[in-house]
Design a protein around this motif. Sequence first.
Motif, PDB file in Angstrom:
ATOM      1  N   LEU A 261      56.378 -10.533  46.203  1.00 56.50           N
ATOM      2  CA  LEU A 261      55.255 -10.007  45.562  1.00 56.50           C
ATOM      3  C   LEU A 261      55.488  -8.554  45.150  1.00 56.50           C
ATOM      4  N   PRO A 262      55.558  -8.305  43.966  1.00 57.15           N
ATOM      5  CA  PRO A 262      55.530  -6.825  43.554  1.00 57.15           C
ATOM      6  C   PRO A 262      54.666  -5.872  44.191  1.00 57.15           C
ATOM      7  N   GLN A 263      55.017  -4.705  44.679  1.00 62.16           N
ATOM      8  CA  GLN A 263      54.016  -3.641  45.205  1.00 62.16           C
ATOM      9  C   GLN A 263      52.885  -3.389  44.436  1.00 62.16           C
ATOM     10  N   GLY A 264      51.602  -3.472  44.947  1.00 61.77           N
ATOM     11  CA  GLY A 264      50.540  -3.156  44.239  1.00 61.77           C
ATOM     12  C   GLY A 264      50.111  -4.124  42.900  1.00 61.77           C
ATOM     13  N   ALA A 265      50.753  -5.409  43.115  1.00 58.23           N
ATOM     14  CA  ALA A 265      50.432  -6.514  42.104  1.00 58.23           C
ATOM     15  C   ALA A 265      49.214  -7.034  42.254  1.00 58.23           C
ATOM     16  N   LEU A 266      48.583  -7.148  43.384  1.00 55.58           N
ATOM     17  CA  LEU A 266      47.025  -7.835  43.617  1.00 55.58           C
ATOM     18  C   LEU A 266      46.280  -6.918  43.127  1.00 55.58           C
ATOM     19  N   GLU A 267      46.390  -5.621  43.398  1.00 57.81           N
ATOM     20  CA  GLU A 267      45.620  -4.569  42.830  1.00 57.81           C
ATOM     21  C   GLU A 267      44.981  -4.463  41.425  1.00 57.81           C
ATOM     22  N   GLN A 268      46.331  -5.039  40.603  1.00 59.58           N
ATOM     23  CA  GLN A 268      46.196  -5.068  39.272  1.00 59.58           C
ATOM     24  C   GLN A 268      45.625  -6.081  38.659  1.00 59.58           C
ATOM     25  N   ILE A 269      45.046  -7.046  39.387  1.00 58.54           N
ATOM     26  CA  ILE A 269      44.462  -8.186  39.057  1.00 58.54           C
ATOM     27  C   ILE A 269      42.706  -8.192  39.428  1.00 58.54           C
TER      28      ILE A 269
ATOM     29  N   GLN B 114      46.553 -12.058  31.842  1.00 57.79           N
ATOM     30  CA  GLN B 114      46.959 -10.785  32.401  1.00 57.79           C
ATOM     31  C   GLN B 114      47.703 -11.165  33.794  1.00 57.79           C
ATOM     32  N   VAL B 115      47.253 -12.047  34.262  1.00 55.24           N
ATOM     33  CA  VAL B 115      47.842 -12.855  35.596  1.00 55.24           C
ATOM     34  C   VAL B 115      49.298 -12.987  35.463  1.00 55.24           C
ATOM     35  N   LEU B 116      49.626 -13.622  34.382  1.00 59.24           N
ATOM     36  CA  LEU B 116      50.915 -13.942  34.103  1.00 59.24           C
ATOM     37  C   LEU B 116      51.687 -12.972  33.879  1.00 59.24           C
ATOM     38  N   ILE B 117      51.162 -11.869  33.218  1.00 55.44           N
ATOM     39  CA  ILE B 117      51.924 -10.782  32.913  1.00 55.44           C
ATOM     40  C   ILE B 117      52.270  -9.963  34.264  1.00 55.44           C
TER      41      ILE B 117
ATOM     42  N   GLU C 250      41.625 -23.842  37.042  1.00 56.87           N
ATOM     43  CA  GLU C 250      42.915 -23.842  37.765  1.00 56.87           C
ATOM     44  C   GLU C 250      43.079 -23.091  38.749  1.00 56.87           C
ATOM     45  N   VAL C 251      44.422 -23.373  39.527  1.00 57.28           N
ATOM     46  CA  VAL C 251      44.567 -22.303  40.673  1.00 57.28           C
ATOM     47  C   VAL C 251      46.002 -22.188  40.456  1.00 57.28           C
ATOM     48  N   PHE C 252      46.627 -20.976  40.557  1.00 52.20           N
ATOM     49  CA  PHE C 252      47.938 -20.446  40.666  1.00 52.20           C
ATOM     50  C   PHE C 252      48.317 -20.253  41.991  1.00 52.20           C
ATOM     51  N   TYR C 253      49.440 -20.785  42.480  1.00 50.93           N
ATOM     52  CA  TYR C 253      49.923 -20.695  43.861  1.00 50.93           C
ATOM     53  C   TYR C 253      51.077 -19.899  43.748  1.00 50.93           C
ATOM     54  N   TYR C 254      51.482 -18.980  44.448  1.00 49.40           N
ATOM     55  CA  TYR C 254      52.756 -18.055  44.561  1.00 49.40           C
ATOM     56  C   TYR C 254      53.014 -18.120  46.236  1.00 49.40           C
ATOM     57  N   ILE C 255      54.112 -18.903  46.429  1.00 48.27           N
ATOM     58  CA  ILE C 255      54.560 -19.222  47.724  1.00 48.27           C
ATOM     59  C   ILE C 255      55.946 -18.403  48.133  1.00 48.27           C
TER      60      ILE C 255
END
Length: 160
Positions: free
Chosen positions: A51-59, A67-70, A84-89
């Motif tokens: 997980l990149p730092q601060g990525a969840l705050e950008q969504i 936008q989520v894919l970017i 749809e649901v995207f899962y990042y494991i």
Amino acid sequence: MTELSQTASQVPSPRGFAARWRGMRAIAAMALVCAALGACTGEQFQKGYILPQGALEQIPIGASQDQVLIVMGTPSTVATLNGEVFYYISQRSERKVAFMNQQVVDQRVIAIYFDRNRQVQRLANYGLQDGKIFDFISRTTPTSGQELSYLTPLFKLLAF
């Protein structure tokens, strides 16, 4: 005769050579011990999505799927339920000493839920806390339906 006495005084004594040799052996032994102890230090392993730092705050809620894919990149897996649901494991493990077994330190599943219009409906960051699945964003533990044991159907058959 004076020349002979000067050259004799420049030859190192056997005691000085032995002392220097002992000192070099001690330094070599210390270097070997430090190298051996350095190899025994712990290691950390990261598997899956980082997980990149601060990525969840950008969504924000309502962001588009593009936008989520970017921001997040390609998901580990995708589910299609009511949208749809995207899962990042991801999983992080470590071992304290070399040649020991790895111990899992952290497991995370970041789920991004989309509605039928491909807009972000909800974000969830699932992990383990006290041995139970826990959402670190909403601070709740998801509950499933009533869990039935194998004795419950038997009791239902016996009860008229």
